[in-house]
Motif scaffolding. Structure first.
Motif, PDB file in Angstrom:
ATOM      1  N   CYS A  32       0.866  -1.172   0.000  1.00  0.00           N
ATOM      2  CA  CYS A  32       0.000   0.000   0.000  1.00  0.00           C
ATOM      3  C   CYS A  32       0.907   1.228   0.000  1.00  0.00           C
ATOM      4  O   CYS A  32       1.912   1.259   0.721  1.00  0.00           O
ATOM      5  CB  CYS A  32      -0.874  -0.027   1.254  1.00  0.00           C
ATOM      6  N   GLY A  34       1.217   5.530   0.299  1.00  0.00           N
ATOM      7  CA  GLY A  34       0.503   6.693   0.827  1.00  0.00           C
ATOM      8  C   GLY A  34       1.296   7.966   0.666  1.00  0.00           C
ATOM      9  O   GLY A  34       2.517   7.935   0.510  1.00  0.00           O
ATOM     10  N   TYR A  36       1.800  11.725   2.629  1.00  0.00           N
ATOM     11  CA  TYR A  36       1.625  12.466   3.867  1.00  0.00           C
ATOM     12  C   TYR A  36       2.258  13.828   3.690  1.00  0.00           C
ATOM     13  O   TYR A  36       3.056  14.039   2.771  1.00  0.00           O
ATOM     14  CB  TYR A  36       2.266  11.702   5.037  1.00  0.00           C
ATOM     15  N   ARG A  46      -1.962  12.729   7.202  1.00  0.00           N
ATOM     16  CA  ARG A  46      -2.156  11.872   6.039  1.00  0.00           C
ATOM     17  C   ARG A  46      -2.871  12.657   4.944  1.00  0.00           C
ATOM     18  O   ARG A  46      -3.668  13.547   5.238  1.00  0.00           O
ATOM     19  CB  ARG A  46      -2.943  10.625   6.431  1.00  0.00           C
ATOM     20  N   ALA A  49      -4.006   7.509   0.278  1.00  0.00           N
ATOM     21  CA  ALA A  49      -3.357   6.194   0.231  1.00  0.00           C
ATOM     22  C   ALA A  49      -4.054   5.342  -0.809  1.00  0.00           C
ATOM     23  O   ALA A  49      -5.259   5.505  -1.062  1.00  0.00           O
ATOM     24  CB  ALA A  49      -3.396   5.511   1.598  1.00  0.00           C
ATOM     25  N   THR A  57      -9.409   3.754  -2.653  1.00  0.00           N
ATOM     26  CA  THR A  57      -8.372   4.636  -2.170  1.00  0.00           C
ATOM     27  C   THR A  57      -8.885   5.417  -0.950  1.00  0.00           C
ATOM     28  O   THR A  57     -10.079   5.448  -0.666  1.00  0.00           O
ATOM     29  CB  THR A  57      -7.959   5.623  -3.261  1.00  0.00           C
ATOM     30  N   TYR A  58      -7.941   6.030  -0.256  1.00  0.00           N
ATOM     31  CA  TYR A  58      -8.249   6.821   0.934  1.00  0.00           C
ATOM     32  C   TYR A  58      -7.851   8.266   0.673  1.00  0.00           C
ATOM     33  O   TYR A  58      -6.797   8.518   0.070  1.00  0.00           O
ATOM     34  CB  TYR A  58      -7.453   6.331   2.146  1.00  0.00           C
ATOM     35  N   CYS A 101      -2.361  -1.731   4.563  1.00  0.00           N
ATOM     36  CA  CYS A 101      -2.889  -0.399   4.256  1.00  0.00           C
ATOM     37  C   CYS A 101      -3.636   0.194   5.434  1.00  0.00           C
ATOM     38  O   CYS A 101      -3.606   1.416   5.637  1.00  0.00           O
ATOM     39  CB  CYS A 101      -3.793  -0.472   3.029  1.00  0.00           C
ATOM     40  N   TRP A 105      -2.738   3.856   6.894  1.00  0.00           N
ATOM     41  CA  TRP A 105      -3.685   4.967   6.866  1.00  0.00           C
ATOM     42  C   TRP A 105      -4.125   5.389   8.267  1.00  0.00           C
ATOM     43  O   TRP A 105      -4.180   6.568   8.565  1.00  0.00           O
ATOM     44  CB  TRP A 105      -4.901   4.600   6.033  1.00  0.00           C
ATOM     45  N   TYR A 106      -4.403   4.432   9.121  1.00  0.00           N
ATOM     46  CA  TYR A 106      -4.978   4.766  10.421  1.00  0.00           C
ATOM     47  C   TYR A 106      -3.951   4.966  11.523  1.00  0.00           C
ATOM     48  O   TYR A 106      -4.262   5.582  12.550  1.00  0.00           O
ATOM     49  CB  TYR A 106      -5.995   3.701  10.830  1.00  0.00           C
ATOM     50  N   GLU A 108      -0.453   5.620  10.548  1.00  0.00           N
ATOM     51  CA  GLU A 108       0.670   6.308   9.908  1.00  0.00           C
ATOM     52  C   GLU A 108       1.992   5.599  10.139  1.00  0.00           C
ATOM     53  O   GLU A 108       3.047   6.232  10.157  1.00  0.00           O
ATOM     54  CB  GLU A 108       0.741   7.771  10.346  1.00  0.00           C
TER      55      GLU A 108
END
Length: 122
Positions: A32, A34, A36, A46, A49, A57-58, A101, A105-106, A108
């Motif tokens: 994954c 990302g 930042y 963030r 991602a 995707t995020y 992932c 994402w959650y 970092e």
């Protein structure tokens, strides 16, 4: 393992930029990726991602609808297309990679991080 970002520069508000992050030394498609950012005097936050192909995707709320993350597995590269840039988008932008992932994402917590590329919007 190395992540190398590029594409950051100074741009006027309302303009666009595309950041790139090239990965070296690992199987890119299994991770994954990302983006930042960290502005002076602020904590890292963030931005976006992208999991392995086929999954959603995020995006952070502050960039949703303006930024687009994408990847090219053949080039081991992840991109961040940034449109309608605002002064508050000014920051050092970093890319990161993680097998998980959700972790990336959650929490970092990336397995690998790049050195960053500076984006300045005025």
């Amino acid at each position: 393992v190395q992540l190398v970002e590029s594409g950051g520069e100074s741009v006027q508000a309302g303009g666009s930029l595309r950041l790139s992050c090239v990965a070296f030394g690992y199987t890119f498609s299994r991770y994954c990726m990302g983006w930042y950012r960290q502005a002076p005097g602020k904590e890292r936050e963030r931005v976006a991602a992208i999991p392995t192909i086929g999954r959603p995707t995020y995006y952070a709320a502050s960039v949703a609808g303006r930024f687009i993350i994408s990847q090219d597995n053949a080039k081991n590269t992840v991109y961040l297309q940034m449109n309608s840039l605002k002064a508050e988008d000014t920051a050092m932008y970093y890319c990161a990679a993680a097998v998980d992932c959700t972790q990336l994402w959650y929490t970092e917590r990336g397995d690998y991080w790049g050195q960053g590329t500076q984006v300045t919007v005025s």
